[in-house]
Scaffold this active site. Structure first.
Site, PDB file in Angstrom:
ATOM      1  N   ARG A  92     -15.656  -5.180 -11.930  1.00  0.00           N
ATOM      2  CA  ARG A  92     -14.589  -6.206 -12.419  1.00  0.00           C
ATOM      3  C   ARG A  92     -15.314  -5.546 -14.486  1.00  0.00           C
ATOM      4  NH1 ARG A  92     -14.219 -10.655  -8.210  1.00  0.00           N
ATOM      5  NH2 ARG A  92     -11.855  -9.552  -6.967  1.00  0.00           N
ATOM      6  N   LYS A  97      -3.078 -11.552  10.613  1.00  0.00           N
ATOM      7  CA  LYS A  97      -2.044 -12.208  11.132  1.00  0.00           C
ATOM      8  C   LYS A  97      -0.540 -11.751  10.602  1.00  0.00           C
ATOM      9  CE  LYS A  97      -5.056 -16.338  11.356  1.00  0.00           C
ATOM     10  NZ  LYS A  97      -5.790 -17.809  11.066  1.00  0.00           N
ATOM     11  N   GLY A 130      -7.923  -7.213  -0.675  1.00  0.00           N
ATOM     12  CA  GLY A 130      -9.203  -6.910  -0.697  1.00  0.00           C
ATOM     13  C   GLY A 130      -9.329  -5.667   0.631  1.00  0.00           C
ATOM     14  N   GLY A 146      -4.552 -11.960  -4.267  1.00  0.00           N
ATOM     15  CA  GLY A 146      -3.513 -12.399  -4.368  1.00  0.00           C
ATOM     16  C   GLY A 146      -2.218 -12.349  -5.128  1.00  0.00           C
TER      17      GLY A 146
HETATM   18  P1  AMP Z   1      -6.225 -10.029   6.272  1.00  0.00           P
HETATM   19  O1  AMP Z   1      -7.125 -11.097   5.513  1.00  0.00           O
HETATM   20  O2  AMP Z   1      -4.858 -10.875   6.712  1.00  0.00           O
HETATM   21  O3  AMP Z   1      -5.117  -8.752   5.375  1.00  0.00           O
HETATM   22  O4  AMP Z   1      -7.648  -9.457   8.003  1.00  0.00           O
HETATM   23  C1  AMP Z   1      -8.034  -8.930   7.943  1.00  0.00           C
HETATM   24  C2  AMP Z   1      -9.132  -8.418   8.605  1.00  0.00           C
HETATM   25  O5  AMP Z   1      -8.217  -7.846   9.924  1.00  0.00           O
HETATM   26  C3  AMP Z   1     -10.265  -7.829   9.239  1.00  0.00           C
HETATM   27  O6  AMP Z   1     -11.464  -8.440   8.802  1.00  0.00           O
HETATM   28  C4  AMP Z   1      -9.896  -7.281   9.717  1.00  0.00           C
HETATM   29  O7  AMP Z   1     -11.080  -7.115  10.914  1.00  0.00           O
HETATM   30  C5  AMP Z   1      -8.986  -7.451  11.163  1.00  0.00           C
HETATM   31  N1  AMP Z   1      -8.411  -7.162  12.103  1.00  0.00           N
HETATM   32  C6  AMP Z   1      -8.113  -6.362  11.555  1.00  0.00           C
HETATM   33  N2  AMP Z   1      -7.473  -5.930  13.361  1.00  0.00           N
HETATM   34  C7  AMP Z   1      -7.669  -7.004  14.082  1.00  0.00           C
HETATM   35  C8  AMP Z   1      -7.361  -7.109  15.311  1.00  0.00           C
HETATM   36  N3  AMP Z   1      -6.888  -5.981  16.599  1.00  0.00           N
HETATM   37  N4  AMP Z   1      -8.156  -7.892  15.871  1.00  0.00           N
HETATM   38  C9  AMP Z   1      -8.987  -9.203  15.455  1.00  0.00           C
HETATM   39  N5  AMP Z   1      -9.231  -8.453  13.773  1.00  0.00           N
HETATM   40  C10 AMP Z   1      -8.334  -7.445  13.668  1.00  0.00           C
END
Ligand code: AMP
Length: 424
Positions: free
Chosen positions: A44, A227, A383, A406
């Site tokens: 950064r 999610k 991230g 974000g």
């Molecule tokens: P996000 O913060 O929503 O972008 O999610 C990122 C996180 O999703 C990472 O820490 C990954 O480990 C997790 N992730 C990706 N695929 C899976 C999965 N199949 N099951 C559980 N966690 C997951």
């Protein structure tokens, strides 16, 4: 003619001569520190250098301001920017003075000579920076009055910061989606020609513009992560723009379950099953090629050393969970990505933090590199996908890796970023 005029009415760093001017520059120096206060990743700081150096080279002086961490409106020595003052000086190649109290830096700012720099203490030591009332619950009947009062105090704080300088530059993309004193409110106290985006911000804004309005086809968006709920805004906005939409990662299993699949212990948002079906319906209506995982790497526990097997994402045995995209799925992803001319990737295809479950994300990254070599514009942001591309050592082989989490997502959702709007 008219549009031409409007386009060039926006002041840019390159068209401004900072000679003899004091510039107050909002940067994102929210760098990670170890327990001894030493910087563990200076990306950064390096990101802001072109802007800061241009101002010094012109013969201007710098008042540098940033936040660090979440001190919630209180002084917290662990988040003091004094810890990074010497690193900033070294990176800039000039001495850097430090103002412990950013709301009383008048003298230090006045003393600045051309070519000199002053770093202000963490802006978020003041509740006025974020403009949110502290120590009062939203449900409290007095909350609205407290909020109104804090907004007034925020204006005063911003006005004070503005009083130190002749010109304002915002180069903090990471906080551009926040309407804080230093990111947006301060701009009200400068003339239109005396406020502008820094180089890093210009680059970020241009990259988002490439994705949203300057689209070469096919356009493929890859959304992963854990999610559906946190990505729904972007998914909906992209639905009108993309040719291919790959939804992967933990989201896969909410879709699989919604379609009547058996998903074992896989991640699932039970309250988003209808939403998943709706997304599928919308994609069909809009002619978007929606690509979901068909097979997966299932594991018998959430750990790197778990026993694994390849199985259908719709038929995962009890006690097992899908942690990565399977081989057939990876092939489908690669087939869509490689011929694409515009690519956006946000969110990993599996639990990439575990070395044994990086394969799906790696296949995506490799395909993006191939497409980029063939002339695609590829933007990686958020991230975790940035951590992913860095882990693979491929950051230099894609078109652009965004520094914003974000802020990037909100920009792609089509929202106006207050930090950008304030100087335009
Ligand atoms: P996000 O913060 O929503 O972008 O999610 C990122 C996180 O999703 C990472 O820490 C990954 O480990 C997790 N992730 C990706 N695929 C899976 C999965 N199949 N099951 C559980 N966690 C997951």
């Amino acid at each position: 003619m008219h549009t031409h005029f409007i386009k060039h009415n926006i002041m840019t760093l390159d068209s401004y001569n900072f000679k003899g001017k004091k510039a107050i520059v909002r940067v994102d120096f929210n760098v990670p520190l170890d327990e001894n206060g030493k910087i563990t990743d200076d990306t950064r700081i390096r990101g802001a250098l072109p802007t800061l150096k241009k101002i010094l080279a012109d013969g201007g002086s710098l008042i540098i301001m940033s936040h660090m961490g979440k001190p919630k409106g209180k002084v917290n020595p662990k988040m003091s920017l004094s810890q990074i003052k010497d690193d900033v000086a070294k990176a800039l190649g000039v001495d850097v003075a430090f103002a412990e109290d950013c709301a009383a830096a008048d003298e230090a700012a006045a003393a600045l000579k051309p070519g000199q720099a002053l770093l202000l203490e963490n802006l978020r030591f003041y509740p006025e920076e974020e403009g949110k009332p502290v120590g009062i619950d939203k449900a409290d009947p007095a909350y609205d009055a407290a909020k109104k009062e804090m907004k007034e105090r925020q204006k005063e704080f911003a006005k004070k910061l503005a009083s130190y300088a002749d010109v304002y530059v915002n180069d903090a993309f990471g906080t551009a989606h926040r309407k804080h004193a230093s990111t947006a409110v301060i701009a009200d106290y400068f003339q239109p020609d005396d406020k502008m985006l820094g180089y890093l911000m210009e680059k970020e804004v241009k990259a988002v513009d490439n994705i949203l309005s300057n689209i070469n086809r096919p356009f493929t968006a890859i959304m992963g992560g854990s999610k559906v709920s946190t990505k729904i805004g972007i998914i909906e906005n992209l639905m009108d723009k993309v040719d291919n939409l790959i939804l992967c990662g933990g989201m896969t299993y909410t879709f699989a379950k919604a379609m009547g699949g058996k998903i074992g212990n896989s991640l699932c948002e039970e309250d988003k099953l209808d939403l998943a079906l709706e997304i599928m319906k919308k994609a069909k209506e809009k002619g978007v090629n929606l690509i979901l995982g068909t097979d997966c790497i299932a594991a018998d526990s959430f750990s790197n050393d778990a026993k694994t097997m390849v199985c259908s994402a719709m038929d995962i045995p009890d006690g097992w969970e899908g942690l990565d995209a399977g081989p057939e799925t990876r092939k489908a992803f690669v087939a869509a990505i490689e011929p694409s001319k515009t690519i956006l990737w946000n969110g990993p295809a599996g639990v990439f933090e575990f070395d044994n479950f990086t394969g799906g994300s790696r296949a995506i990254a490799d395909a993006i590199v191939v497409a980029t070599k063939n002339g695609a514009f590829s933007l990686i942001g958020g991230g975790d996908s940035v951590a992913c591309i860095n882990k693979f050592g491929l950051a230099d082989e894609v078109s652009y890796v965004s520094t914003g989490g974000g802020a990037l997502l909100e920009a792609i959702e089509g929202k106006v970023l207050p930090g950008v709007a304030a100087v335009k």
